[in-house]
Design a protein around this motif. Structure first.
Motif, mmCIF file in Angstrom:
data_model
loop_
_atom_site.group_PDB
_atom_site.id
_atom_site.type_symbol
_atom_site.label_atom_id
_atom_site.label_comp_id
_atom_site.label_asym_id
_atom_site.label_seq_id
_atom_site.Cartn_x
_atom_site.Cartn_y
_atom_site.Cartn_z
ATOM 1 N N THR A 353 -89.201 -10.530 -111.664
ATOM 2 C CA THR A 353 -89.840 -11.106 -112.853
ATOM 3 C C THR A 353 -91.317 -10.734 -112.920
ATOM 4 O OG1 THR A 353 -90.404 -13.218 -111.777
ATOM 5 C CG2 THR A 353 -88.222 -13.058 -112.790
ATOM 6 N N SER A 354 -91.862 -10.210 -111.815
ATOM 7 C CA SER A 354 -93.284 -9.844 -111.774
ATOM 8 C C SER A 354 -93.516 -8.374 -112.078
ATOM 9 C CB SER A 354 -93.867 -10.164 -110.388
ATOM 10 O OG SER A 354 -93.343 -9.262 -109.406
ATOM 11 N N GLU A 355 -92.456 -7.583 -112.306
ATOM 12 C CA GLU A 355 -92.598 -6.132 -112.402
ATOM 13 C C GLU A 355 -93.577 -5.702 -113.491
ATOM 14 O OE1 GLU A 355 -88.431 -4.303 -110.598
ATOM 15 O OE2 GLU A 355 -88.715 -4.396 -112.766
ATOM 16 N N HIS A 356 -93.476 -6.288 -114.679
ATOM 17 C CA HIS A 356 -94.372 -5.879 -115.766
ATOM 18 C C HIS A 356 -95.825 -6.209 -115.439
ATOM 19 C CE1 HIS A 356 -91.278 -4.539 -118.466
ATOM 20 N NE2 HIS A 356 -90.628 -5.690 -118.371
ATOM 21 N N TRP A 357 -96.048 -7.393 -114.879
ATOM 22 C CA TRP A 357 -97.413 -7.760 -114.502
ATOM 23 C C TRP A 357 -97.921 -6.826 -113.411
ATOM 24 C CZ3 TRP A 357 -99.497 -9.154 -109.805
ATOM 25 C CH2 TRP A 357 -100.818 -9.614 -109.835
ATOM 26 N N LEU A 358 -97.079 -6.556 -112.433
ATOM 27 C CA LEU A 358 -97.490 -5.703 -111.322
ATOM 28 C C LEU A 358 -97.867 -4.317 -111.825
ATOM 29 C CD1 LEU A 358 -97.748 -5.898 -108.256
ATOM 30 C CD2 LEU A 358 -95.390 -5.089 -108.063
ATOM 31 N N LYS A 359 -97.062 -3.766 -112.724
ATOM 32 C CA LYS A 359 -97.353 -2.435 -113.260
ATOM 33 C C LYS A 359 -98.679 -2.421 -114.006
ATOM 34 C CE LYS A 359 -95.179 1.309 -115.852
ATOM 35 N NZ LYS A 359 -93.942 1.754 -116.532
ATOM 36 N N SER A 360 -99.008 -3.533 -114.661
ATOM 37 C CA SER A 360 -100.266 -3.595 -115.435
ATOM 38 C C SER A 360 -101.494 -3.576 -114.548
ATOM 39 C CB SER A 360 -100.282 -4.860 -116.307
ATOM 40 O OG SER A 360 -100.455 -6.027 -115.519
ATOM 41 N N THR A 361 -101.328 -3.852 -113.257
ATOM 42 C CA THR A 361 -102.478 -3.870 -112.346
ATOM 43 C C THR A 361 -102.751 -2.503 -111.731
ATOM 44 O OG1 THR A 361 -101.187 -4.375 -110.318
ATOM 45 C CG2 THR A 361 -101.867 -6.237 -111.716
ATOM 46 N N ALA A 362 -101.869 -1.533 -111.970
ATOM 47 C CA ALA A 362 -102.001 -0.219 -111.333
ATOM 48 C C ALA A 362 -103.208 0.535 -111.865
ATOM 49 C CB ALA A 362 -100.729 0.604 -111.562
ATOM 50 N N ILE A 369 -101.272 3.831 -109.245
ATOM 51 C CA ILE A 369 -101.224 3.426 -107.836
ATOM 52 C C ILE A 369 -101.480 1.925 -107.772
ATOM 53 C CG2 ILE A 369 -102.241 3.678 -105.546
ATOM 54 C CD1 ILE A 369 -103.087 6.494 -106.299
ATOM 55 N N LEU A 370 -100.607 1.199 -107.072
ATOM 56 C CA LEU A 370 -100.778 -0.236 -106.911
ATOM 57 C C LEU A 370 -101.654 -0.539 -105.704
ATOM 58 C CD1 LEU A 370 -97.147 -1.561 -107.562
ATOM 59 C CD2 LEU A 370 -99.068 -1.495 -109.159
ATOM 60 N N ASP A 371 -102.489 -1.566 -105.831
ATOM 61 C CA ASP A 371 -103.310 -2.036 -104.724
ATOM 62 C C ASP A 371 -102.410 -2.759 -103.729
ATOM 63 O OD1 ASP A 371 -104.889 -4.082 -103.224
ATOM 64 O OD2 ASP A 371 -106.553 -3.164 -104.306
ATOM 65 N N SER A 372 -102.436 -2.338 -102.473
ATOM 66 C CA SER A 372 -101.546 -2.935 -101.475
ATOM 67 C C SER A 372 -101.808 -4.431 -101.308
ATOM 68 C CB SER A 372 -101.705 -2.227 -100.126
ATOM 69 O OG SER A 372 -103.049 -2.337 -99.660
ATOM 70 N N GLY A 373 -103.072 -4.823 -101.457
ATOM 71 C CA GLY A 373 -103.390 -6.238 -101.338
ATOM 72 C C GLY A 373 -102.738 -7.069 -102.427
ATOM 73 N N VAL A 374 -102.719 -6.530 -103.638
ATOM 74 C CA VAL A 374 -102.084 -7.230 -104.752
ATOM 75 C C VAL A 374 -100.587 -7.389 -104.507
ATOM 76 C CG1 VAL A 374 -101.495 -7.070 -107.210
ATOM 77 C CG2 VAL A 374 -103.808 -6.502 -106.439
ATOM 78 N N VAL A 375 -99.968 -6.325 -104.029
ATOM 79 C CA VAL A 375 -98.526 -6.392 -103.775
ATOM 80 C C VAL A 375 -98.241 -7.360 -102.626
ATOM 81 C CG1 VAL A 375 -96.443 -5.057 -103.259
ATOM 82 C CG2 VAL A 375 -98.310 -3.999 -104.545
ATOM 83 N N ASN A 376 -99.016 -7.291 -101.570
ATOM 84 C CA ASN A 376 -98.794 -8.183 -100.422
ATOM 85 C C ASN A 376 -98.925 -9.647 -100.796
ATOM 86 O OD1 ASN A 376 -98.529 -5.870 -98.918
ATOM 87 N ND2 ASN A 376 -100.478 -6.080 -97.829
ATOM 88 N N ARG A 377 -99.795 -9.916 -101.772
ATOM 89 C CA ARG A 377 -100.047 -11.308 -102.156
ATOM 90 C C ARG A 377 -99.150 -11.784 -103.301
ATOM 91 N NH1 ARG A 377 -105.330 -9.416 -101.448
ATOM 92 N NH2 ARG A 377 -105.620 -9.213 -103.701
ATOM 93 N N LEU A 378 -98.183 -10.986 -103.708
ATOM 94 C CA LEU A 378 -97.278 -11.432 -104.768
ATOM 95 C C LEU A 378 -96.696 -12.791 -104.398
ATOM 96 C CD1 LEU A 378 -95.088 -8.420 -105.966
ATOM 97 C CD2 LEU A 378 -96.564 -9.876 -107.366
ATOM 98 N N PRO A 379 -96.842 -13.789 -105.263
ATOM 99 C CA PRO A 379 -96.352 -15.120 -104.906
ATOM 100 C C PRO A 379 -94.854 -15.278 -105.156
ATOM 101 C CG PRO A 379 -97.476 -15.190 -107.019
ATOM 102 C CD PRO A 379 -97.605 -13.778 -106.523
ATOM 103 N N LEU A 380 -94.228 -16.007 -104.260
ATOM 104 C CA LEU A 380 -92.819 -16.378 -104.406
ATOM 105 C C LEU A 380 -92.722 -17.900 -104.423
ATOM 106 C CD1 LEU A 380 -90.727 -14.019 -102.100
ATOM 107 C CD2 LEU A 380 -90.159 -14.639 -104.435
#
Length: 469
Positions: A353-362, A369-380
């Protein structure tokens, strides 16, 4: 009209065992007599960049953000090969699987490819269909230079020696006209079924989204999650960054393709971005790796279950679930889940459900390129594992009718594609006579039959560019 097609009145032995019989008035000639290689290079590197796929032929490489910037990791496109409309473009490293096609576009292609121009008497689009047939893929594979499949190359001399059918020019034109019409009809049917599948998937995703963000009890008290794409969640659920729910996080790697021992008799699936599609399950691996690749530190073994997230490239942000063991290239980060905290299927369903938001941060300076910190901190947000399993069980029941309908439509599409492949093969090799049928066809605007599915792109394109950049 297709049902009324008949065989040619007179056939003859082609003189080539794997071709069999052909119409009596057709010729069989070597490819070198039908085309010539052209090697014109780009001076500016500003032309439209083209790609070659076994699925879609030659298409334009559009930037993921819709801009005019080239979708490439190459530092410069100067020296790339010029391509003119009606030229044949071949990825010589993947010619054996059909990675070739005639171009509709004026542009440039990788210097690792070969570009050919047809001579008079050879209609490009007839040979586009002929050379991509399964029959010809097999012939191209045997004609290619190399010892093992992953090292096969189709050089110009190899291509030139391949036997090609040559109908009279007017008949080539009739065949192309008929196939354009037939492909248009079949593609419209396929697209109609795809639209229904898309609607069913939307309905399915709505059911899944509610279940993995709200649970099963509609009366449960809620609280703000603080997560934009989740909204309110059940009050008793926890919220935690992804990295704290993982046993290990690691990026992938690509063993050198020049070291064949890393791939020979490989058993460990090695995945790339093309393996990650709209399904939560991984698609086909790009290759398989041998144990020596891991022993030498050239690849990193992932112990499933793990969430694989594309962090580099046009499809950055997409993710799938690896249930067993495997490995990935450097465009993917693997998050090995703690199964005592997160049920793998629950985790991937919510994370998607976060894919669109995640892509917008690239970052989009050159390539996403995605920031590894942003991906690591993805909340569940999640309840106990027991409640997660109950949610998954309910979802399995609730989505069963939708999955059944989708599977039926996908099978119908597969059957249409199989029929199209058989029809094209029978027509271009002279098993069916379409001359009269083509003459009766009405004039119609051609249908663009290029599939707009990024999942069908060729994994090796980026590697080609890196090798020459």
């Amino acid at each position: 009209m297709i049902d009324s097609l008949k065989q040619y009145p007179a056939m003859k032995d082609s003189g080539v065992s794997w071709l069999g019989q052909v119409p009596g008035h057709w010729d069989v000639r070597r490819m070198k007599l039908l085309l010539r290689e052209v090697d014109s290079r780009s001076i500016s590197g500003k032309e439209q960049l083209l790609r070659v796929s076994q699925y879609t032929g030659v298409t334009q490489r559009k930037s993921v953000d819709g801009s005019d910037a080239a979708d490439t990791r190459a530092a410069s496109l100067v020296g790339y090969k010029r391509v003119m409309p009606s030229d044949l473009v071949i990825n010589i490293m993947l010619a054996w699987n059909g990675s070739m096609g005639v171009s509709r576009y004026d542009g440039i292609a990788s210097p690792a490819y070969c570009v050919y121009r047809f001579k008079p008497g050879a209609m490009p689009w007839y040979y586009h269909e002929l050379l991509r047939l399964p029959l010809y893929k097999g012939r191209i594979k045997t004609a290619s230079t190399g010892v093992v499949e992953s090292r096969l190359r189709l050089y110009s001399d190899d291509l030139g020696r391949i036997e090609a059918i040559q109908p009279p020019p007017a008949e080539q034109a009739a065949i192309v006209r008929f196939l354009d019409w037939a492909n248009g009809r079949l593609e419209r049917a396929i697209r109609a079924k795809r639209k229904v599948i898309a609607l069913l998937n939307e309905q399915k995703q709505a059911i899944i989204h509610r279940a993995v963000t709200r649970g099963l009890d509609p009366s449960v008290p809620l609280k703000p999650s603080g997560i934009p794409w989740l909204g309110d969640i059940p009050r008793h659920w926890e919220v935690m960054p992804l990295k704290f729910l993982c046993r290990r996080i690691q990026n992938g790697a690509t063993p050198s393709t020049s070291e064949q021992r890393y791939y020979e008799n490989g058993t460990v699936p090695w995945f790339g971005p093309s393996s990650i599609s709209s399904s939560i399950e991984l698609g086909r691996p790009v290759r398989h790796l041998a144990d020596i690749a891991f022993e030498d530190g050239k690849a990193r073994l992932i112990i499933g279950p793990a969430v694989l997230v594309i962090v580099i490239g046009a499809t950055a942000g997409k993710m799938s679930l690896l249930l067993g063991d495997g490995a990935t290239n450097q465009q993917i980060t693997a998050f090995e889940l703690k199964s005592d905290r997160i049920a793998p299927q629950f985790g991937i369903q919510q994370l998607r459900t976060s894919e669109h938001w995640l892509k917008s941060t690239a970052s989009t300076a050159t390539i996403p390129i995605l920031d590894s910190g942003v991906v690591n901190r993805l909340p569940l947000a999640f309840p106990t594992v027991g409640e997660q399993e109950c949610i998954l069980s309910a979802l399995s029941n609730d989505t069963l009718p939708l999955n059944t309908a989708i599977s039926r439509l996908e099978r119908e599409i597969d059957l249409l594609r199989e029929y199209r492949t058989r029809l094209v093969a029978d027509v271009v090799t002279g098993k069916l006579d379409v001359r009269e049928a083509a003459a009766r066809l009405p004039d119609e605007a051609p249908l663009d039959t290029v599939e707009d599915d990024a999942d069908l792109s060729d994994e090796t394109e980026a590697a080609d560019e890196e090798a020459i950049a």
